[in-house]
Design a protein around this motif. Structure first.
Motif, PDB file in Angstrom:
ATOM      1  N   ASN A 213      -9.396  14.134  -2.751  1.00  0.00           N
ATOM      2  CA  ASN A 213      -8.487  14.492  -1.660  1.00  0.00           C
ATOM      3  C   ASN A 213      -7.093  14.832  -2.172  1.00  0.00           C
ATOM      4  N   LEU A 214      -6.630  14.117  -3.184  1.00  0.00           N
ATOM      5  CA  LEU A 214      -5.335  14.439  -3.772  1.00  0.00           C
ATOM      6  C   LEU A 214      -5.358  15.847  -4.349  1.00  0.00           C
ATOM      7  N   ILE A 215      -6.416  16.179  -5.060  1.00  0.00           N
ATOM      8  CA  ILE A 215      -6.535  17.524  -5.641  1.00  0.00           C
ATOM      9  C   ILE A 215      -6.576  18.571  -4.546  1.00  0.00           C
ATOM     10  N   ARG A 216      -7.346  18.331  -3.491  1.00  0.00           N
ATOM     11  CA  ARG A 216      -7.488  19.337  -2.435  1.00  0.00           C
ATOM     12  C   ARG A 216      -6.175  19.541  -1.676  1.00  0.00           C
ATOM     13  N   VAL A 217      -5.415  18.481  -1.490  1.00  0.00           N
ATOM     14  CA  VAL A 217      -4.125  18.628  -0.811  1.00  0.00           C
ATOM     15  C   VAL A 217      -3.163  19.440  -1.681  1.00  0.00           C
TER      16      VAL A 217
END
Length: 430
Positions: free
Chosen positions: A363-367
């Motif tokens: 999720n951090l990467i996608r954000v």
């Protein structure tokens, strides 16, 4: 490897398909031959309209740019694409010939009008817990929709996943129709929340994770988190204090997150923001509180440590420089975020933020890659939006930035590798 194993299973059990079938009809009440379409009372229709909001049904059954409820939206799975059906009362391509009993059989037993087994992309393992009263109310509401003639789009599934034999085997292994069983030791409010979460809300469809065969562990009862197939978002565990567990939250803060998409303790991003926008913000306050009470009661545990090594100092230095350039003006030099004069969160803090430290770092990467956008709700009409950096930063730079955040401000979550960025940046993102 998975495909070969499933082919093997189908071949092995193909000769037993008739024997397996009884596992799928056990307990089913046949639809009476005389069953015909019927209309409910105004109160039932109004109840059904509310319940389809709870279940977020229109999202899957409406193709983008198409007519609402007419189906045609593709749902990507690891086994191919399943296309949602037409729920309008068109007699030839929709539910026009269905009776309430046919609809109940679909909800409770996962069978279509003609008895065919339905694909569990329609979450009937969860819907099986919906009461007959609520199923009928939903049916009566759908009967009031304008009929739309739109034939079903054929599913695009790899062999053997598109066969009824494969579905029969899957159901024999992973599905039993059942109902919601209240816990007599709990309050009515808790039981209402459990019913909504475990049934029509089908939270386990994302937050339960999936085994290699696409089934949710514990027959749909798990809320231990998992990667959402084909979308590359991670649905965090509702049973883990360092993921999405809310055991130590105030009930009012949980309600605010569900209703508004933001609260003093966190915000909704990615697929969860869509759930808040399309479903949860429309729920009654008593139902939101019941869900909050249930979620708050879930046993909490810490996730298993990832065993990641600390990032290379050069990678951290690169990440720190990127953070100062692209992030610090909004999120603060120390990851403290920003609040308005009334104390409401305007920019979420990154220090102590579970999205930053969560394992995996999907999720951090996608954000970072795709941006972060909260839902527009009555309680958050002008939501904060973070721009995407996927076309500005390379995979190595995003890995360095993520590694810096995961090892700063007291965090000790370990490095992120460029290969992980390449893996998680893709997917449908819906």
């Amino acid at each position: 490897m998975l495909g070969r194993w499933l082919v093997f299973l189908v071949v092995l059990l193909g000769g037993l398909a008739a024997g397996v079938a009884w596992l799928n009809v056990a307990g089913e009440v046949p639809v009476p031959a005389e069953a015909s379409p019927s209309n409910g009372t105004p109160d039932q229709v109004a109840r059904g309209e509310y319940l389809v909001r709870v279940g977020n049904c229109m999202t899957c059954h409406s193709a983008r740019g198409g007519t609402p409820w007419a189906g045609g939206r593709g749902i990507a799975t690891p086994f191919g694409t399943v296309y949602a059906g037409n729920l309008t009362p068109d007699p030839d391509t929709g539910l026009g010939r269905w009776s309430a009993a046919h609809f109940w059989r679909a909800m409770h037993h996962g069978r279509s009008y003609d008895g065919r087994l339905l694909y569990p992309a329609f979450p009937y393992p969860d819907m099986s817990r919906v009461t007959r009263e609520d199923s009928d109310a939903i049916y009566f509401y759908l009967r009031t929709l304008p009929p739309v003639r739109q034939p079903a789009t054929p599913h695009a599934l790899d062999f053997p996943y598109g066969t009824q034999a494969a579905l029969a085997v899957w159901r024999a292994l992973f599905f039993r129709p059942g109902g919601f069983e209240p816990d007599a030791s709990r309050s009515a409010e808790w039981n209402r929340g459990a019913y909504l979460v475990r049934g029509l809300g089908h939270c386990a469809a994302c937050h339960g994770g999936r085994n290699p065969f696409g089934a949710t562990p514990e027959r749909g009862m798990s809320l231990d988190g998992g990667l959402i197939p084909m979308r590359n978002w991670y649905a965090p565990a509702l049973t883990a204090a360092d993921q999405a567990g809310v055991g130590d939250w105030d009930t009012a803060h949980i309600v605010a997150l569900l209703r508004d998409g933001t609260s003093p303790r966190g915000s909704a991003l990615g697929p969860m923001a869509d759930v808040v926008y399309r479903s949860l913000q429309h729920l009654r306050e008593d139902d939101l509180r019941a869900i909050a009470v249930f979620l708050k009661s879930l046993p909490q545990q810490r996730s298993v440590a990832s065993g990641r090594k600390a990032p290379d100092p050069a990678q951290v230095e690169t990440g720190a420089n990127l953070y100062e350039t692209h992030c610090a003006d909004c999120h603060g030099h120390d990851g403290e975020g920003a609040r308005n004069a009334a104390g409401a969160t305007m920019v979420p803090p990154l220090a102590g933020n579970r999205t930053v430290t969560m394992e995996p770092p999907a999720n951090l990467i996608r954000v970072i890659v795709h941006g972060g956008f909260l839902p527009a709700t009555r309680g958050n009409p002008r939501p904060f939006g973070m721009p995407p950096y996927g076309l500005v930063l390379t995979d190595s730079e995003i890995a360095a930035l993520a590694s810096f955040m995961r090892t700063s401000w007291g965090h000790a979550a370990g490095e992120v590798r460029p290969q992980e960025v390449a893996r998680f940046r893709g997917g449908t993102g819906e």
